[in-house]
Design an enzyme around this catalytic site. Structure first.
Site, PDB file in Angstrom:
ATOM      1  N   GLU A  19      31.493  41.989  52.742  1.00 42.54           N
ATOM      2  CA  GLU A  19      30.229  42.460  52.210  1.00 42.54           C
ATOM      3  C   GLU A  19      29.579  41.392  51.343  1.00 42.54           C
ATOM      4  O   GLU A  19      30.259  40.680  50.603  1.00 42.54           O
ATOM      5  CB  GLU A  19      30.449  43.740  51.405  1.00 42.54           C
ATOM      6  N   CYS A  51      25.495  37.581  45.867  1.00 46.27           N
ATOM      7  CA  CYS A  51      26.898  37.712  45.494  1.00 46.27           C
ATOM      8  C   CYS A  51      27.738  37.545  46.764  1.00 46.27           C
ATOM      9  O   CYS A  51      27.663  38.357  47.682  1.00 46.27           O
ATOM     10  CB  CYS A  51      27.101  39.083  44.854  1.00 46.27           C
ATOM     11  N   CYS A  62      41.682  40.877  48.800  1.00 49.83           N
ATOM     12  CA  CYS A  62      42.075  40.041  47.670  1.00 49.83           C
ATOM     13  C   CYS A  62      43.565  40.227  47.439  1.00 49.83           C
ATOM     14  O   CYS A  62      44.088  41.331  47.554  1.00 49.83           O
ATOM     15  CB  CYS A  62      41.304  40.434  46.415  1.00 49.83           C
ATOM     16  N   CYS A 121      44.208  43.293  40.307  1.00 54.70           N
ATOM     17  CA  CYS A 121      43.525  43.759  39.103  1.00 54.70           C
ATOM     18  C   CYS A 121      43.355  45.272  39.233  1.00 54.70           C
ATOM     19  O   CYS A 121      42.842  45.768  40.238  1.00 54.70           O
ATOM     20  CB  CYS A 121      42.179  43.074  38.951  1.00 54.70           C
ATOM     21  N   CYS A 128      39.823  47.177  40.023  1.00 57.14           N
ATOM     22  CA  CYS A 128      38.949  46.650  41.079  1.00 57.14           C
ATOM     23  C   CYS A 128      39.297  47.279  42.418  1.00 57.14           C
ATOM     24  O   CYS A 128      40.464  47.314  42.812  1.00 57.14           O
ATOM     25  CB  CYS A 128      39.110  45.134  41.168  1.00 57.14           C
ATOM     26  N   GLY A 154      37.422  38.847  46.861  1.00 57.60           N
ATOM     27  CA  GLY A 154      38.352  37.722  46.902  1.00 57.60           C
ATOM     28  C   GLY A 154      38.370  36.869  45.657  1.00 57.60           C
ATOM     29  O   GLY A 154      37.516  36.985  44.784  1.00 57.60           O
ATOM     30  N   GLU A 155      39.377  36.010  45.596  1.00 60.60           N
ATOM     31  CA  GLU A 155      39.523  35.068  44.481  1.00 60.60           C
ATOM     32  C   GLU A 155      39.182  33.674  45.031  1.00 60.60           C
ATOM     33  O   GLU A 155      39.986  33.079  45.756  1.00 60.60           O
ATOM     34  CB  GLU A 155      40.957  35.133  43.944  1.00 60.60           C
ATOM     35  N   SER A 212      33.321  32.549  40.031  1.00 60.43           N
ATOM     36  CA  SER A 212      33.984  33.476  39.118  1.00 60.43           C
ATOM     37  C   SER A 212      35.459  33.508  39.478  1.00 60.43           C
ATOM     38  O   SER A 212      35.822  33.668  40.641  1.00 60.43           O
ATOM     39  CB  SER A 212      33.372  34.870  39.267  1.00 60.43           C
ATOM     40  N   SER A 248      36.966  35.887  34.512  1.00 65.40           N
ATOM     41  CA  SER A 248      37.194  37.322  34.341  1.00 65.40           C
ATOM     42  C   SER A 248      38.262  37.531  33.283  1.00 65.40           C
ATOM     43  O   SER A 248      39.445  37.578  33.586  1.00 65.40           O
ATOM     44  CB  SER A 248      37.636  37.942  35.673  1.00 65.40           C
ATOM     45  N   LEU A 249      37.846  37.670  32.059  1.00 69.45           N
ATOM     46  CA  LEU A 249      38.800  37.758  30.949  1.00 69.45           C
ATOM     47  C   LEU A 249      39.290  39.201  30.762  1.00 69.45           C
ATOM     48  O   LEU A 249      40.464  39.492  30.848  1.00 69.45           O
ATOM     49  CB  LEU A 249      38.149  37.217  29.674  1.00 69.45           C
ATOM     50  N   HIS A 250      38.359  40.105  30.466  1.00 69.38           N
ATOM     51  CA  HIS A 250      38.603  41.555  30.462  1.00 69.38           C
ATOM     52  C   HIS A 250      39.529  42.091  29.369  1.00 69.38           C
ATOM     53  O   HIS A 250      39.656  43.311  29.226  1.00 69.38           O
ATOM     54  CB  HIS A 250      39.121  42.048  31.815  1.00 69.38           C
ATOM     55  N   ASN A 285      32.512  50.093  37.073  1.00 74.20           N
ATOM     56  CA  ASN A 285      31.995  50.861  38.204  1.00 74.20           C
ATOM     57  C   ASN A 285      33.129  51.633  38.845  1.00 74.20           C
ATOM     58  O   ASN A 285      34.058  51.034  39.376  1.00 74.20           O
ATOM     59  CB  ASN A 285      31.359  49.933  39.240  1.00 74.20           C
ATOM     60  N   CYS A 334      29.663  45.665  41.240  1.00 72.51           N
ATOM     61  CA  CYS A 334      30.887  44.876  40.997  1.00 72.51           C
ATOM     62  C   CYS A 334      32.112  45.732  41.216  1.00 72.51           C
ATOM     63  O   CYS A 334      32.211  46.827  40.680  1.00 72.51           O
ATOM     64  CB  CYS A 334      30.968  44.397  39.556  1.00 72.51           C
TER      65      CYS A 334
HETATM   66  N1  SAH Z   1      38.228  37.234  41.885  1.00 70.16           N
HETATM   67  C1  SAH Z   1      37.119  36.705  41.146  1.00 70.16           C
HETATM   68  C2  SAH Z   1      35.817  37.086  41.783  1.00 70.16           C
HETATM   69  C3  SAH Z   1      35.476  38.565  41.698  1.00 70.16           C
HETATM   70  S1  SAH Z   1      34.088  38.654  40.712  1.00 70.16           S
HETATM   71  C4  SAH Z   1      37.222  37.157  39.701  1.00 70.16           C
HETATM   72  O1  SAH Z   1      38.148  37.888  39.402  1.00 70.16           O
HETATM   73  O2  SAH Z   1      36.453  36.698  38.874  1.00 70.16           O
HETATM   74  C5  SAH Z   1      33.799  40.268  40.453  1.00 70.16           C
HETATM   75  C6  SAH Z   1      33.710  40.614  38.975  1.00 70.16           C
HETATM   76  O3  SAH Z   1      33.603  42.027  38.884  1.00 70.16           O
HETATM   77  C7  SAH Z   1      34.982  40.209  38.252  1.00 70.16           C
HETATM   78  O4  SAH Z   1      34.716  39.897  36.920  1.00 70.16           O
HETATM   79  C8  SAH Z   1      35.740  41.482  38.340  1.00 70.16           C
HETATM   80  O5  SAH Z   1      36.781  41.529  37.409  1.00 70.16           O
HETATM   81  C9  SAH Z   1      34.675  42.523  38.107  1.00 70.16           C
HETATM   82  N2  SAH Z   1      35.046  43.851  38.581  1.00 70.16           N
HETATM   83  C10 SAH Z   1      36.000  44.169  39.463  1.00 70.16           C
HETATM   84  N3  SAH Z   1      36.071  45.497  39.625  1.00 70.16           N
HETATM   85  C11 SAH Z   1      35.148  46.040  38.822  1.00 70.16           C
HETATM   86  C12 SAH Z   1      34.732  47.375  38.560  1.00 70.16           C
HETATM   87  N4  SAH Z   1      35.279  48.408  39.191  1.00 70.16           N
HETATM   88  N5  SAH Z   1      33.727  47.552  37.696  1.00 70.16           N
HETATM   89  C13 SAH Z   1      33.135  46.498  37.090  1.00 70.16           C
HETATM   90  N6  SAH Z   1      33.482  45.226  37.305  1.00 70.16           N
HETATM   91  C14 SAH Z   1      34.487  44.989  38.148  1.00 70.16           C
END
Ligand code: SAH
Length: 358
Positions: A93, A106, A113, A117, A120, A162-163, A194, A216-218, A293, A336
């Protein structure tokens, strides 16, 4: 039968080598790049500044094979999502998000992937394979054509499925094309990779590319990040932040974007905001908060607006540029973490999960 070379797999250097091996001059590469990526031409016979003989040879040896659009959806808010068929087995997608004065595509880097995480939905699909350079840049090609006359594609973010840093070479070649003046000519600040924090690959990227970086720190500490972004167990926060500093070492004015998904009651407290500000001290950074999301069967919920405001206030107070990502396209599952495509899971994650459950 010989397999035709898909010229979408080559960045400028790759194409120069391809033509050199045919005994052709290097400038053929820039001519053909322009035809393919700027004019959208995939039929060599239409490339009129090439000799007839060369057009004929190319037709025999090569092709411009693009992903096929299975369907296109347009969200209430103007977001587009394309589902693309790759090889009869896999779908990915790609999402386009129009905003005032700009439009961001995007792009996906893998089918599924391999990282897990926990917040996701792509992760839940498991992993099948890396995308080729052709399949990555093909998303840009397809979107640019589909949007022609309707919207401007000004930015690309590698934030789809994907990463990207686990598909290093193909991603770098595609990034080269995005920034090549003979292809898409996007400025480096308009092209963003990212990553979840694959440290060795990030260090390598610093040496071969100068795209913008989002991480993607989180979570503001290892204990929580180990749970949310499990690759943290391999490359903990301190190592990741060192790699980030290395990435921007030569460019004092550059900033790293840190993505931080807002999960209610998990990572959104005021104390955690303070912890985050201490963590990012000394690193030129921007923080991008992403309201979670939801997707089916998730254990998480989105932080309240109040929680997001409180969190933002702490970061801003500490002088951090902080933005909250607007949720876009969620009515068509384009937001996302909602991209799932169609993945034949070679990691057999579903089976593993069932085995654990029984
Ligand atoms: N694998 C890479 C690229 C994915 S980017 C990465 O991890 O950065 C997509 C972004 O959306 C990342 O920051 C990811 O952590 C975030 N993301 C993933 N699932 C999500 C969700 N359910 N709600 C909001 N953001 C999310």
């Amino acid at each position: 039968m010989t397999v035709k070379q898909n010229l979408l797999n080559f960045d400028r250097k790759g194409l120069e080598t391809f033509f050199a091996e045919m005994g052709e001059k290097p400038f053929r590469a820039t001519q053909v790049l322009k035809w393919i990526h700027q004019e959208g031409v995939s039929d060599f016979q239409l490339m009129t500044n090439l000799s007839k003989a060369l057009r004929q040879t190319l037709t025999e040896l090569a092709e411009v094979r693009l992903p096929e659009i299975v369907f296109e959806q347009k969200s209430e808010d103007g977001t587009y999502k394309w589902v693309l068929e790759l090889d009869g087995q896999n779908r990915i997608e790609t999402v386009f998000i129009p905003e005032d004065g700009r439009g961001t595509l995007c792009v996906s880097s893998q089918v599924g992937c391999a990282l897990e995480c926990t917040f996701c939905s792509t992760a839940k699909q498991g992993f099948n394979r890396n995308l080729s350079t052709a399949e990555i840049i093909g998303q840009v090609w397809v979107a640019a054509r589909a949007l022609a006359g309707k919207a401007n594609l000004t930015n690309v973010v590698m934030m789809g499925m994907g990463e990207p840093l686990l598909n290093f070479n193909n991603t770098v070649a595609a990034l080269n094309l995005m920034m090549d003046d003979f292809a898409y000519g996007l400025a480096k600040r308009r092209v963003t990779v990212s990553t979840s924090g694959v440290v060795p690959a990030l260090l390598r990227l610093a040496d071969v590319s100068d795209v913008s970086l989002a991480v993607s720190l989180h979570a503001p500490n290892d204990a929580l990040r180990d749970v949310l972004v499990p690759i943290n167990k391999k490359y903990p926060i301190a190592e990741l932040l060192e790699a980030c500093k290395y990435y921007i070492k030569d460019e004092k004015r550059r900033k790293i974007t840190f993505e931080y998904v807002m999960l209610s009651g998990i990572n959104d407290s005021v104390e955690q905001a303070h912890q985050l500000t201490r963590l990012l001290e000394g690193i030129p950074s921007k923080v991008n908060l992403i309201p979670f999301n939801p997707f089916p069967d998730t254990q998480y919920t989105r932080s309240s607006n109040n929680a997001i405001h409180r969190f933002t206030a702490v970061l801003k107070e500490a002088g951090l540029i902080t933005t909250t990502r607007k949720t876009r396209g969620d009515d068509i599952d384009a937001a996302c973490g909602q991209l799932v495509g169609k993945v034949k899971d070679k990691t057999k994650r579903q089976l593993k999960l069932q085995a654990v459950a029984t």
